[in-house]
Design a protein around this motif. Structure first.
Motif, PDB file in Angstrom:
ATOM      1  N   SER A  55       0.836  -1.193   0.000  1.00 19.11           N
ATOM      2  CA  SER A  55       0.000   0.000   0.000  1.00 19.11           C
ATOM      3  C   SER A  55       0.875   1.249   0.000  1.00 19.11           C
ATOM      4  O   SER A  55       2.044   1.207   0.414  1.00 19.11           O
ATOM      5  CB  SER A  55      -0.936  -0.002   1.210  1.00 19.11           C
ATOM      6  OG  SER A  55      -0.202  -0.140   2.408  1.00 19.11           O
ATOM      7  N   HIS A  56       0.305   2.323  -0.482  1.00 15.78           N
ATOM      8  CA  HIS A  56       0.995   3.606  -0.562  1.00 15.78           C
ATOM      9  C   HIS A  56       0.076   4.688  -0.004  1.00 15.78           C
ATOM     10  O   HIS A  56      -1.142   4.601  -0.158  1.00 15.78           O
ATOM     11  CB  HIS A  56       1.353   3.935  -2.014  1.00 15.78           C
ATOM     12  CG  HIS A  56       2.153   2.886  -2.701  1.00 15.78           C
ATOM     13  ND1 HIS A  56       3.529   2.873  -2.699  1.00 15.78           N
ATOM     14  CD2 HIS A  56       1.777   1.787  -3.412  1.00 15.78           C
ATOM     15  CE1 HIS A  56       3.961   1.831  -3.385  1.00 15.78           C
ATOM     16  NE2 HIS A  56       2.918   1.152  -3.830  1.00 15.78           N
ATOM     17  N   TYR A  57       0.681   5.686   0.617  1.00 13.08           N
ATOM     18  CA  TYR A  57      -0.104   6.742   1.233  1.00 13.08           C
ATOM     19  C   TYR A  57       0.493   8.109   0.927  1.00 13.08           C
ATOM     20  O   TYR A  57       1.715   8.251   0.773  1.00 13.08           O
ATOM     21  CB  TYR A  57      -0.148   6.556   2.749  1.00 13.08           C
ATOM     22  CG  TYR A  57      -0.785   5.271   3.185  1.00 13.08           C
ATOM     23  CD1 TYR A  57      -0.016   4.123   3.385  1.00 13.08           C
ATOM     24  CD2 TYR A  57      -2.158   5.189   3.390  1.00 13.08           C
ATOM     25  CE1 TYR A  57      -0.606   2.929   3.768  1.00 13.08           C
ATOM     26  CE2 TYR A  57      -2.755   4.004   3.778  1.00 13.08           C
ATOM     27  CZ  TYR A  57      -1.972   2.879   3.957  1.00 13.08           C
ATOM     28  OH  TYR A  57      -2.555   1.700   4.344  1.00 13.08           O
ATOM     29  N   SER A  58      -0.358   9.107   0.899  1.00 13.36           N
ATOM     30  CA  SER A  58       0.148  10.468   0.828  1.00 13.36           C
ATOM     31  C   SER A  58       0.719  10.823   2.191  1.00 13.36           C
ATOM     32  O   SER A  58       0.340  10.247   3.221  1.00 13.36           O
ATOM     33  CB  SER A  58      -0.974  11.435   0.456  1.00 13.36           C
ATOM     34  OG  SER A  58      -1.920  11.516   1.505  1.00 13.36           O
ATOM     35  N   ASP A  59       1.619  11.768   2.207  1.00 16.28           N
ATOM     36  CA  ASP A  59       2.249  12.173   3.465  1.00 16.28           C
ATOM     37  C   ASP A  59       1.216  12.720   4.451  1.00 16.28           C
ATOM     38  O   ASP A  59       1.380  12.577   5.664  1.00 16.28           O
ATOM     39  CB  ASP A  59       3.314  13.223   3.201  1.00 16.28           C
ATOM     40  CG  ASP A  59       4.541  12.636   2.515  1.00 16.28           C
ATOM     41  OD1 ASP A  59       5.323  13.414   1.942  1.00 16.28           O
ATOM     42  OD2 ASP A  59       4.712  11.393   2.556  1.00 16.28           O
ATOM     43  N   SER A  60       0.174  13.322   3.944  1.00 19.42           N
ATOM     44  CA  SER A  60      -0.807  13.966   4.815  1.00 19.42           C
ATOM     45  C   SER A  60      -1.656  12.961   5.601  1.00 19.42           C
ATOM     46  O   SER A  60      -2.247  13.327   6.612  1.00 19.42           O
ATOM     47  CB  SER A  60      -1.715  14.880   3.994  1.00 19.42           C
ATOM     48  OG  SER A  60      -2.433  14.132   3.018  1.00 19.42           O
TER      49      SER A  60
END
Length: 122
Positions: A57-62
């Motif tokens: 999975s990947h996420y935005s920094d926010s």
């Protein structure tokens, strides 16, 4: 594939919500999926994405550390668990899918759900 997002609502800051994205089609496990959001007056932005098998999975920094994306291919559903919500998380959240590897740009996704509104009050 057709997508339908649900689970949005009004929550106080610090609270939690879980969004669901139900999909049609028996080949759902061939699609990478993602969540995007769009606040009033702003462009649609990447939130999180997950690979076809649900391993990476990947996420935005926010949202990193607060949101979790996961999928249940048997139920043909992708989820976004949102914890420690902030007023700046207020937006319409969209789920999206594409054949192939995950991407973080909206234009890379071919299939979209209708969006579900999340409102976080301070």
């Amino acid at each position: 594939v057709q997508l339908q997002a649900s689970g949005g609502g009004l929550v106080q800051a610090g609270g939690s919500l879980r969004l669901s994205c139900g999909a049609s089609g028996r080949t759902f496990d061939t699609y990478s999926t993602a969540w995007f959001r769009q606040a009033p007056g702003k462009e649609r932005e990447f939130v999180a994405a997950i690979t076809r098998g649900g391993v990476i999975s990947h996420y935005s920094d926010s949202v990193k550390g607060r949101f979790t994306i996961y999928r249940d291919n048997a139920k043909i559903t992708v989820y976004l668990q949102m914890n420690s919500l902030k007023p700046e998380d207020t937006a319409v959240y969209y789920c999206a899918a594409r054949l192939g590897v995950v991407r973080s740009k909206p234009e890379d996704y071919d299939y979209w759900g209708q969006g579900t509104l999340v409102t976080v009050s301070s």
